[in-house]
Design a protein around this motif. Structure first.
Motif, mmCIF file in Angstrom:
data_model
loop_
_atom_site.group_PDB
_atom_site.id
_atom_site.type_symbol
_atom_site.label_atom_id
_atom_site.label_comp_id
_atom_site.label_asym_id
_atom_site.label_seq_id
_atom_site.Cartn_x
_atom_site.Cartn_y
_atom_site.Cartn_z
ATOM 1 N N SER A 80 0.845 -1.201 0.000
ATOM 2 C CA SER A 80 0.000 0.000 0.000
ATOM 3 C C SER A 80 0.873 1.242 0.000
ATOM 4 O O SER A 80 1.963 1.249 0.588
ATOM 5 N N TYR A 81 0.396 2.297 -0.665
ATOM 6 C CA TYR A 81 1.141 3.545 -0.716
ATOM 7 C C TYR A 81 0.925 4.295 0.591
ATOM 8 O O TYR A 81 -0.192 4.327 1.116
ATOM 9 N N GLU A 83 0.130 7.042 3.373
ATOM 10 C CA GLU A 83 -0.794 8.171 3.402
ATOM 11 C C GLU A 83 -0.018 9.485 3.465
ATOM 12 O O GLU A 83 0.968 9.594 4.190
ATOM 13 N N ARG A 268 -12.048 9.152 -2.722
ATOM 14 C CA ARG A 268 -12.562 8.873 -1.386
ATOM 15 C C ARG A 268 -13.623 9.894 -0.958
ATOM 16 O O ARG A 268 -13.628 11.025 -1.383
ATOM 17 N N ASN A 412 -0.587 -1.500 -7.805
ATOM 18 C CA ASN A 412 -1.334 -1.276 -6.576
ATOM 19 C C ASN A 412 -0.877 0.006 -5.886
ATOM 20 O O ASN A 412 -1.683 0.775 -5.359
ATOM 21 N N LEU A 413 0.440 0.255 -5.915
ATOM 22 C CA LEU A 413 0.964 1.492 -5.345
ATOM 23 C C LEU A 413 0.451 2.701 -6.115
ATOM 24 O O LEU A 413 0.111 3.730 -5.522
ATOM 25 N N ARG A 415 -2.387 2.987 -7.834
ATOM 26 C CA ARG A 415 -3.801 3.229 -7.503
ATOM 27 C C ARG A 415 -3.939 3.867 -6.122
ATOM 28 O O ARG A 415 -4.744 4.784 -5.915
ATOM 29 N N GLY A 416 -3.133 3.394 -5.170
ATOM 30 C CA GLY A 416 -3.169 3.984 -3.837
ATOM 31 C C GLY A 416 -2.721 5.430 -3.840
ATOM 32 O O GLY A 416 -3.283 6.272 -3.140
ATOM 33 N N TYR A 418 -2.971 7.564 -6.408
ATOM 34 C CA TYR A 418 -4.050 8.362 -6.994
ATOM 35 C C TYR A 418 -5.100 8.710 -5.943
ATOM 36 O O TYR A 418 -5.518 9.862 -5.812
ATOM 37 N N ASN A 419 -5.552 7.688 -5.221
ATOM 38 C CA ASN A 419 -6.645 7.892 -4.274
ATOM 39 C C ASN A 419 -6.220 8.735 -3.080
ATOM 40 O O ASN A 419 -6.930 9.652 -2.659
ATOM 41 N N ALA A 420 -5.052 8.417 -2.520
ATOM 42 C CA ALA A 420 -4.599 9.122 -1.317
ATOM 43 C C ALA A 420 -4.326 10.591 -1.593
ATOM 44 O O ALA A 420 -4.494 11.435 -0.707
#
Length: 436
Positions: A80-81, A83, A268, A412-413, A415-416, A418-420
């Protein structure tokens, strides 16, 4: 009115005719930059762009966590990337603005700037004293589920040399929404500012918090993004007491902030978690930085090495192109997220796979390898960009077969990230990639 880290002549030097150095790139005070180099979106057109980059914190430094320190997981989904930081201290701001940079970007949710105010106290006979103070302004979005952006003003570093009238000097602080897009959007602005106090009063009460919030439903943008962009401009005014020679009052402006609000369905808090009046989120419209690690043991190592080569020696990558100059490593050539056009995303992937087969054969997947492409298929600069933009360089991308788990971890990193970081679809936003 100077950058926080700017040097200023001593009283003796002033008496000998010395003056303050102008900001980098400015030939006069009116040409001093007002807008950070890294600002994107509508606010990028406001004022004068800086030429000196912002001081930028590493995401790994902020989180005290190196992705390269993570043991390779059994599943890419375990990666996971980190926060982004949502707070910046006054001391961090002061330390990072000690050089030429006038903006410190700890993350898209924590940015600070500042202004040093120097007064030359003069009589008709000339300069008799100097004084200075510095105003630091920290912009933060403390909560992911709250659309409120806070601006913390701190008046600090008071100094006085020689004969001065600082006891009667008045210091004014103000924060305005100088422009917003769309113009019809209406902000809810806190009442803590403006404030004006004497030097002594400001010393005893040096901290003020101002807030700005736009309610959802006022923005624009494809995919129900509900985008609102704004310019938040702090200002500092010094007013001399009677009897002193010089221009008064004098107002200076620290670098502007570029806050942004959205309620994009693919990010989010798109529904407000049961509170529609607070759906979406806020951030600062600054180019974000995706960090990948090529360190041994990093789960995304092979992808990081591929991108590193694409930046350092693009002409050696496939497909061949003697003029290849892959974007994504500088703020002048950022990448733009592609989310809403799934057909274009799929076409980016198809072109990348075609090139992997062309250069490594149909069996390039042997041993569990996958075709990795850069720029990413999830960007407008992806492998099929020339089919959508006839003005771009052909074959200005890179492909390489890499181990499937490492490709999956990198995805996966991404996508994380982008979202974070609330990275939105389109050219109104942007990011770059750094390999550690």
């Amino acid at each position: 009115m100077l950058a926080p880290g700017a040097a200023f002549p001593s009283l003796e030097e002033l008496r000998e005719g010395a003056g303050a150095r102008l900001p980098e790139g400015a030939e006069s005070a009116s040409e001093a930059p007002t807008t950070p180099l890294e600002v994107v979106g509508p606010a990028a057109s406001y004022g004068i762009k800086a030429t000196v980059p912002a001081a930028v914190a590493s995401g790994r430094q902020v989180q005290a966590l190196g992705l390269g320190q993570i043991e390779s997981p059994r599943s890419p989904a375990a990666v996971s990337y980190p926060e982004p930081a949502r707070a910046v201290t006054l001391n961090e701001c002061r330390l990072n603005l000690a050089g030429e940079s006038q903006v410190f970007v700890k993350s898209r949710f924590a940015v600070c700037t500042g202004l040093k105010v120097v007064t030359v106290w003069a009589r008709k006979s000339g300069a008799v004293g100097t004084s200075s103070y510095t105003v630091y302004v920290r912009g933060t979005v403390p909560k992911e589920t709250d659309r409120t952006i806070y601006f913390d003003y701190d008046v600090t570093d008071f100094t006085a040399v020689g004969s001065t009238g600082v006891s009667g000097l008045k210091i004014g602080l103000k924060g305005d929404v100088a422009q917003d897009w769309p113009a019809a959007a209406t902000p809810d602005v806190g009442k803590a500012l403006p404030v004006t106090k004497t030097w002594l009063e400001m010393q005893s009460s040096p901290h003020y918090t101002h807030s700005v919030r736009y309610a959802p439903g006022q923005g624009t943008g494809a995919g129900a993004a509900d985008l609102i962009a704004a310019v938040y401009q702090p200002s500092v005014t010094s007013t001399l007491p009677a009897g002193w020679v010089g221009e008064s009052p004098k107002t200076g402006k620290p670098f502007m902030f570029a806050p942004r609000w959205d309620a994009a369905s693919y990010l989010r808090n798109s529904t407000g978690a049961g509170n529609p009046a607070n759906k979406g989120g806020a951030a600062f419209s600054m180019i974000a930085t995706l960090e990948y690690s090529s360190q041994p043991g990093a789960p995304e190592k092979a992808v990081a090495e591929h991108i590193k080569q694409a930046f350092a020696n693009p002409r050696a990558t496939k497909p061949l192109n003697a003029l290849k100059n892959v974007p994504g490593d500088t703020v002048q050539e950022p990448l733009n997220r592609l989310f809403l056009d799934q057909k274009r995303h799929d076409r980016n992937r198809a072109v990348a796979v075609r090139e992997c087969k062309r250069h490594w054969g149909a069996n390039y997947t042997d041993g569990g390898k996958e075709c990795d492409e850069f720029p990413f298929a999830s960007t407008y600069q992806g492998s099929a960009v020339e089919e959508y933009d006839p003005h771009v360089e052909k074959n200005n991308f890179s492909v390489m077969p890499v181990p499937g788990p490492e490709n999956g971890a990198a995805g996966n990193l991404l996508r994380g990230f982008y979202n974070a970081n609330r990275v939105i679809d389109g050219v109104e936003d942007g990011f770059i990639v750094k390999i550690s």
